[in-house]
Design a protein around this motif. Structure first.
Motif, PDB file in Angstrom:
ATOM      1  N   GLU A 150      -5.968  -2.894   5.636  1.00 12.29           N
ATOM      2  CA  GLU A 150      -4.747  -3.213   6.381  1.00 12.29           C
ATOM      3  C   GLU A 150      -4.407  -4.699   6.299  1.00 12.29           C
ATOM      4  N   VAL A 151      -5.419  -5.553   6.433  1.00  4.93           N
ATOM      5  CA  VAL A 151      -5.200  -6.997   6.334  1.00  4.93           C
ATOM      6  C   VAL A 151      -4.769  -7.370   4.921  1.00  4.93           C
ATOM      7  N   ARG A 152      -5.417  -6.787   3.931  1.00  2.00           N
ATOM      8  CA  ARG A 152      -5.071  -7.097   2.550  1.00  2.00           C
ATOM      9  C   ARG A 152      -3.662  -6.636   2.211  1.00  2.00           C
ATOM     10  N   ALA A 153      -3.278  -5.467   2.733  1.00  2.00           N
ATOM     11  CA  ALA A 153      -1.927  -4.967   2.479  1.00  2.00           C
ATOM     12  C   ALA A 153      -0.880  -5.878   3.124  1.00  2.00           C
ATOM     13  N   GLN A 154      -1.160  -6.381   4.331  1.00  2.00           N
ATOM     14  CA  GLN A 154      -0.224  -7.283   5.001  1.00  2.00           C
ATOM     15  C   GLN A 154      -0.065  -8.576   4.211  1.00  2.00           C
ATOM     16  N   ARG A 155      -1.169  -9.094   3.696  1.00  2.00           N
ATOM     17  CA  ARG A 155      -1.099 -10.311   2.881  1.00  2.00           C
ATOM     18  C   ARG A 155      -0.267 -10.084   1.627  1.00  2.00           C
ATOM     19  N   ARG A 156      -0.525  -8.963   0.961  1.00  2.00           N
ATOM     20  CA  ARG A 156       0.227  -8.651  -0.254  1.00  2.00           C
ATOM     21  C   ARG A 156       1.699  -8.417   0.069  1.00  2.00           C
ATOM     22  N   TYR A 157       1.973  -7.763   1.185  1.00  2.00           N
ATOM     23  CA  TYR A 157       3.357  -7.516   1.606  1.00  2.00           C
ATOM     24  C   TYR A 157       4.101  -8.842   1.782  1.00  2.00           C
ATOM     25  N   ASP A 158       3.469  -9.789   2.472  1.00  4.05           N
ATOM     26  CA  ASP A 158       4.092 -11.090   2.709  1.00  4.05           C
ATOM     27  C   ASP A 158       4.363 -11.819   1.387  1.00  4.05           C
ATOM     28  N   GLN A 159       3.392 -11.752   0.461  1.00  6.16           N
ATOM     29  CA  GLN A 159       3.550 -12.424  -0.837  1.00  6.16           C
ATOM     30  C   GLN A 159       4.700 -11.806  -1.633  1.00  6.16           C
ATOM     31  N   LEU A 160       4.726 -10.474  -1.697  1.00  5.18           N
ATOM     32  CA  LEU A 160       5.731  -9.801  -2.516  1.00  5.18           C
ATOM     33  C   LEU A 160       7.135  -9.939  -1.929  1.00  5.18           C
ATOM     34  N   LYS A 161       7.240  -9.875  -0.608  1.00  2.78           N
ATOM     35  CA  LYS A 161       8.549 -10.059   0.013  1.00  2.78           C
ATOM     36  C   LYS A 161       9.081 -11.467  -0.251  1.00  2.78           C
ATOM     37  N   ALA A 162       8.162 -12.452  -0.220  1.00  2.22           N
ATOM     38  CA  ALA A 162       8.571 -13.835  -0.483  1.00  2.22           C
ATOM     39  C   ALA A 162       9.066 -14.011  -1.914  1.00  2.22           C
ATOM     40  N   LYS A 163       8.555 -13.164  -2.827  1.00  4.20           N
ATOM     41  CA  LYS A 163       8.964 -13.242  -4.225  1.00  4.20           C
ATOM     42  C   LYS A 163      10.145 -12.328  -4.539  1.00  4.20           C
ATOM     43  N   GLY A 164      10.644 -11.623  -3.512  1.00  4.54           N
ATOM     44  CA  GLY A 164      11.838 -10.802  -3.695  1.00  4.54           C
ATOM     45  C   GLY A 164      11.593  -9.362  -4.089  1.00  4.54           C
ATOM     46  N   PHE A 165      10.329  -8.894  -4.033  1.00  4.81           N
ATOM     47  CA  PHE A 165      10.053  -7.509  -4.381  1.00  4.81           C
ATOM     48  C   PHE A 165      10.309  -6.596  -3.179  1.00  4.81           C
ATOM     49  N   GLY A 166      10.901  -5.437  -3.441  1.00  3.89           N
ATOM     50  CA  GLY A 166      11.155  -4.481  -2.376  1.00  3.89           C
ATOM     51  C   GLY A 166       9.968  -3.549  -2.196  1.00  3.89           C
ATOM     52  N   VAL A 167       9.177  -3.766  -1.176  1.00  2.00           N
ATOM     53  CA  VAL A 167       7.982  -2.955  -0.926  1.00  2.00           C
ATOM     54  C   VAL A 167       7.903  -2.625   0.560  1.00  2.00           C
ATOM     55  N   THR A 168       7.095  -1.608   0.880  1.00  2.00           N
ATOM     56  CA  THR A 168       6.842  -1.271   2.275  1.00  2.00           C
ATOM     57  C   THR A 168       5.355  -1.431   2.541  1.00  2.00           C
ATOM     58  N   LEU A 169       5.021  -1.724   3.787  1.00  2.00           N
ATOM     59  CA  LEU A 169       3.631  -1.943   4.142  1.00  2.00           C
ATOM     60  C   LEU A 169       2.807  -0.674   3.945  1.00  2.00           C
ATOM     61  N   SER A 170       3.340   0.462   4.318  1.00  2.00           N
ATOM     62  CA  SER A 170       2.602   1.722   4.164  1.00  2.00           C
ATOM     63  C   SER A 170       2.338   2.028   2.694  1.00  2.00           C
ATOM     64  N   GLN A 171       3.307   1.726   1.854  1.00  2.60           N
ATOM     65  CA  GLN A 171       3.146   1.927   0.412  1.00  2.60           C
ATOM     66  C   GLN A 171       2.021   1.056  -0.130  1.00  2.60           C
ATOM     67  N   LEU A 172       1.971  -0.188   0.321  1.00  3.47           N
ATOM     68  CA  LEU A 172       0.944  -1.116  -0.161  1.00  3.47           C
ATOM     69  C   LEU A 172      -0.447  -0.717   0.329  1.00  3.47           C
ATOM     70  N   ILE A 173      -0.547  -0.245   1.556  1.00  4.76           N
ATOM     71  CA  ILE A 173      -1.848   0.212   2.063  1.00  4.76           C
ATOM     72  C   ILE A 173      -2.372   1.346   1.186  1.00  4.76           C
ATOM     73  N   GLN A 174      -1.491   2.291   0.872  1.00  6.57           N
ATOM     74  CA  GLN A 174      -1.892   3.411   0.028  1.00  6.57           C
ATOM     75  C   GLN A 174      -2.292   2.930  -1.366  1.00  6.57           C
ATOM     76  N   GLU A 175      -1.500   2.033  -1.962  1.00 10.41           N
ATOM     77  CA  GLU A 175      -1.797   1.542  -3.305  1.00 10.41           C
ATOM     78  C   GLU A 175      -3.115   0.770  -3.336  1.00 10.41           C
ATOM     79  N   ILE A 176      -3.369  -0.022  -2.306  1.00 10.64           N
ATOM     80  CA  ILE A 176      -4.610  -0.788  -2.256  1.00 10.64           C
ATOM     81  C   ILE A 176      -5.815   0.140  -2.143  1.00 10.64           C
TER      82      ILE A 176
END
Length: 222
Positions: A150-176
């Motif tokens: 969960e922590v890793r997904a939140q970090r990745r979410y923040d990074q990707l959103k800052a770079k303009g990628f359209g992602v969701t937190l739930s999607q990233l948790i599953q992918e991780i």
């Protein structure tokens, strides 16, 4: 012997940011092995090579013209066969391709030497998933950096959103979680701490706290 400090861990554990900061503090070179696999994945996609075509991927890995160009105060620009990877290098697609390519033994072997040539005076900080267990087994300090999914997904979410990628937190948790399973269960150099690694959970730690702990360990080992 040129010293190597290896930092391994799963996706989103913060090993890249920690590795760069530690290398800068020590005045050493830095190897982002994940960027090597991501760049190979992009080059394969540009060349129309499927991620399960091991023979063609092995040949591409052996001949890939890979360059890292330093950029002041930022991550280096990465070029694969003369084409800049740009923001695509940090995209979820590149991350998933890297994980799939890393499971192919002949591809890993083809990339082994080009990772090891990064070992130059005065020293190297290398981050990845098998830096301490496989690529640099004689590293004087091996850190396995981890955190909850969960922590890793939140970090990745923040990074990707800052770079303009359209992602969701739930999607990233599953992918991780899926990537963790794939990386840990692969037959060649699976993701796991080296026998002599120090496991460091960064779930409740800030970047500077982790950097300071790694530097303190390095100082005590040296």
């Amino acid at each position: 012997m040129i010293p190597v400090l290896a930092i391994d861990g799963p996706s989103g554990s913060g090993k890249g940011a920690v590795g760069m900061a530690v290398a800068a503090r020590l005045g050493w070179h830095y190897l982002d092995s994940g960027a090597v696999y991501r760049a190979l994945g992009l080059a394969a996609a540009w060349g129309g090579i499927a991620c399960d075509n091991e023979a063609r991927l092995r040949d591409l890995a052996a001949t890939l013209d890979l360059r890292f160009v330093a950029a002041a105060g930022d991550e280096p620009a990465v070029f694969a066969n003369g084409r800049e990877c740009g923001a695509l290098l940090r995209s979820p697609e590149a991350a998933n391709a890297a994980s799939r390519l890393a499971a192919l033994g002949s591809v890993r072997e083809a990339l082994l030497d080009r990772q090891r040539v990064a070992r130059r005076p005065p020293g190297l900080v290398a981050d990845g998933r098998d830096m301490g267990s496989h690529v640099f087994p004689d590293a004087f300090l091996k850190v396995f950096l981890t955190a909850s999914a969960e922590v890793r997904a939140q970090r990745r979410y923040d990074q990707l959103k800052a770079k303009g990628f359209g992602v969701t937190l739930s999607q990233l948790i599953q992918e991780i979680r899926e990537r963790d399973e794939r990386d840990a269960s692969r037959a060649v150099a699976p993701l796991k701490p080296a026998g002599d690694a120090v496991v460091l959970d960064s779930s409740a730690l800030g970047l500077q706290e982790v950097v300071d702990r790694v530097l303190a360990m390095a100082k005590s080992r040296q």
